[in-house]
Design an enzyme around this catalytic site. Structure first.
Site, short mmCIF file in Angstrom:
data_model
loop_
_atom_site.label_atom_id
_atom_site.label_comp_id
_atom_site.label_asym_id
_atom_site.label_seq_id
_atom_site.Cartn_x
_atom_site.Cartn_y
_atom_site.Cartn_z
N ASN A 7 1.04 -0.97 0.44
CA ASN A 7 -0.18 0.10 -0.22
C ASN A 7 0.25 1.49 0.02
OD1 ASN A 7 -1.86 2.07 0.97
ND2 ASN A 7 -2.68 1.06 2.24
N ARG A 94 -2.91 -1.92 -3.26
CA ARG A 94 -3.56 -1.15 -3.68
C ARG A 94 -3.28 0.23 -4.17
NH1 ARG A 94 -4.49 3.37 0.65
NH2 ARG A 94 -6.70 4.44 0.41
N HIS A 183 -12.17 3.85 -0.16
CA HIS A 183 -12.20 3.38 0.34
C HIS A 183 -13.22 1.87 0.35
CE1 HIS A 183 -11.49 7.04 3.48
NE2 HIS A 183 -10.89 6.47 3.56
N ARG A 242 -9.77 17.21 5.85
CA ARG A 242 -9.96 17.33 4.64
C ARG A 242 -11.56 17.80 5.04
NH1 ARG A 242 -9.30 11.62 2.36
NH2 ARG A 242 -7.18 12.07 1.36
N GLU A 385 -7.71 -4.32 5.30
CA GLU A 385 -7.54 -3.12 3.69
C GLU A 385 -6.52 -4.80 3.41
OE1 GLU A 385 -8.04 0.33 5.14
OE2 GLU A 385 -8.73 0.26 2.58
#
Ligand code: ADP
Length: 399
Positions: A7, A94, A183, A242, A385
């Protein structure tokens, strides 16, 4: 069979090695500040119940050097977990953006790489780093099968009413401006766990991923039908740095009245807003301490954060036309007892009732924290993940 999951970020790289089919994590690690003098690797591996940590600092000018150093640790004679690069059968990458081209895990070929390149403009911060790591892994593990698992893939099942914006048609047809959502690997992993726990393959679920980045997904019978992030990862929930949803008029106003540049506004909305902008820190643990000390800004930030999630729960219950469970996951969702309590407050009308005691009792793995009279299950499901990527790679035909 060994599957190495990678990742990559622009200056970081996380990895985890799984032994399949028993899904045993053999080791995991993180390379940070790649390209800087204080770059470091933190590698953890398990021998029986014992955990062994190795740390190395410096000498990591780029992703290539970093992955080579990782390989050196993995294959150290005597202490390593493999004896040569050929012991890695599959490298699962990923990749953040798969556009409309990728809805499934994909074996990486030159044509696939070219398509990932064409998607750079859609994910300028992430896809180039993912691409670099694919090239580096091809050289480092030349006999392994390289597989891409896309963050956007799970949301490719959304119907047009969820993914289209009301812009002129040509903006979609020619420029592919639409909701993609992110996601996806996490939403898929936790909703599948929930479906198994509920023993209901046609479950209507709301997945709430609250990490540094935050997003929600409405999932019906295992298919994503709506999600809160949009064309990019800026839309929807309030996140660590964010803003989440804001009226685009704010952007025009700041450009016109303050002369802000596009780069300044991008930094403002992506890096200086959210919890950080409201409180001065993006770490929910620090914000929680400040709330306990009656800090007004921290309290307001948590109120805004929870309120936004509650609004999306309402919206997604409507689009699902029913609800079996809501799922909390990722750093904040799995650990922050108070945010779960605020989010679940006054949702009785939707059949969502939290058991305050169960909410406060932390046990490992999936747990149900709704009260006995709640019509909807409230689940805390630790996301994984990396494991989801390894499983998707393992299930690919021919692996
Ligand atoms: P990422 O999106 O980087 O994968 P994570 O899922 O690891 O993020 O979540 C990171 C966030 O989780 C941070 O804001 C951190 O403050 C928060 N977090 C981690 N542990 C706790 C905790 N015990 N209580 C509250 N928040 C936590």
């Amino acid at each position: 069979m060994n599957i190495l999951v990678i990742n990559a970020g622009s200056s970081s790289l996380k990895y985890q090695l799984f032994r399949m089919p028993d899904e045993k994590p053999v080791c995991t690690g993180l390379v940070e500040r790649i390209g800087q003098a204080d770059a470091f690797i933190r590698h953890k591996q398990w021998e029986g119940d014992a955990e062994k940590v190795t740390e190395r600092t410096g000498g990591l000018p780029d992703h290539y050097a970093s992955l080579h150093e990782v390989l050196a640790i993995l294959a150290t004679p005597g202490t390593g977990v493999i004896s040569s690069p050929d012991d890695i059968a599959v490298v699962g990458h990923r990749v953040v953006h798969g556009g409309e081209q990728f809805a499934d895990p994909t074996i990486i070929t030159p044509a696939v790489k070219e398509t990932i390149r064409t998607l750079f403009s859609l994910a300028p911060l992430h896809n180039p780093a993912n691409y670099t790591c694919i090239e580096v892994a091809e050289k480092t593990f030349p006999h392994a099968r390289q597989v891409a698992v896309f963050d956007t893939a799970f949301h490719q099942t959304m119907p047009p009413q969820a993914y289209r914006y009301a812009l002129p048609e040509s903006y979609y047809r020619e420029k592919r401006i639409r909701v993609y959502g992110f996601h996806g690997t996490s939403h898929k992993y936790v909703t599948q766990k929930a479906m198994v726990w509920l023993q209901k393959p046609d479950a209507k679920l709301i997945s709430i991923h609250l990490g540094n980045g935050c997003s929600m997904a409405a999932v019906d019978s295992g298919r994503s039908i709506d999600t809160s992030m949009g064309f990019g990862p800026l839309a929807g929930l309030i996140m660590g740095t964010r803003s989440g949803d804001i009226d685009p008029s704010v952007v025009f106003h700041l450009m016109e009245s303050e002369g802000k540049t596009e780069a300044e506004i991008s930094a403002l909305l992506n890096k200086q807003s959210g919890l950080l902008g409201l409180t001065g820190t993006n770490d929910m643990r620090d914000i929680r301490k400040a709330v306990r000390a009656s800090d007004a800004q921290a309290t307001l930030a948590c109120d805004l954060y929870a309120y936004r999630v509650r609004k999306y729960i309402g919206a997604y219950t409507a689009v699902l036309n029913g609800l079996d469970a809501i799922i909390f996951t990722a750093g904040v969702g799995e650990n922050d007892v108070d945010i779960r309590e605020s989010i679940c407050q006054d949702l009785d009308y939707l059949g969502i009732r939290l058991d305050l005691e169960k909410n406060r009792t932390a046990t490992p793995g999936l747990r149900a924290i709704q009260s006995a009279d709640s019509r909807v299950a409230i689940l805390v499901v630790p996301t994984n993940e990396e494991l989801e990527i390894a499983q998707q790679c393992y299930r690919l035909p021919g692996t």
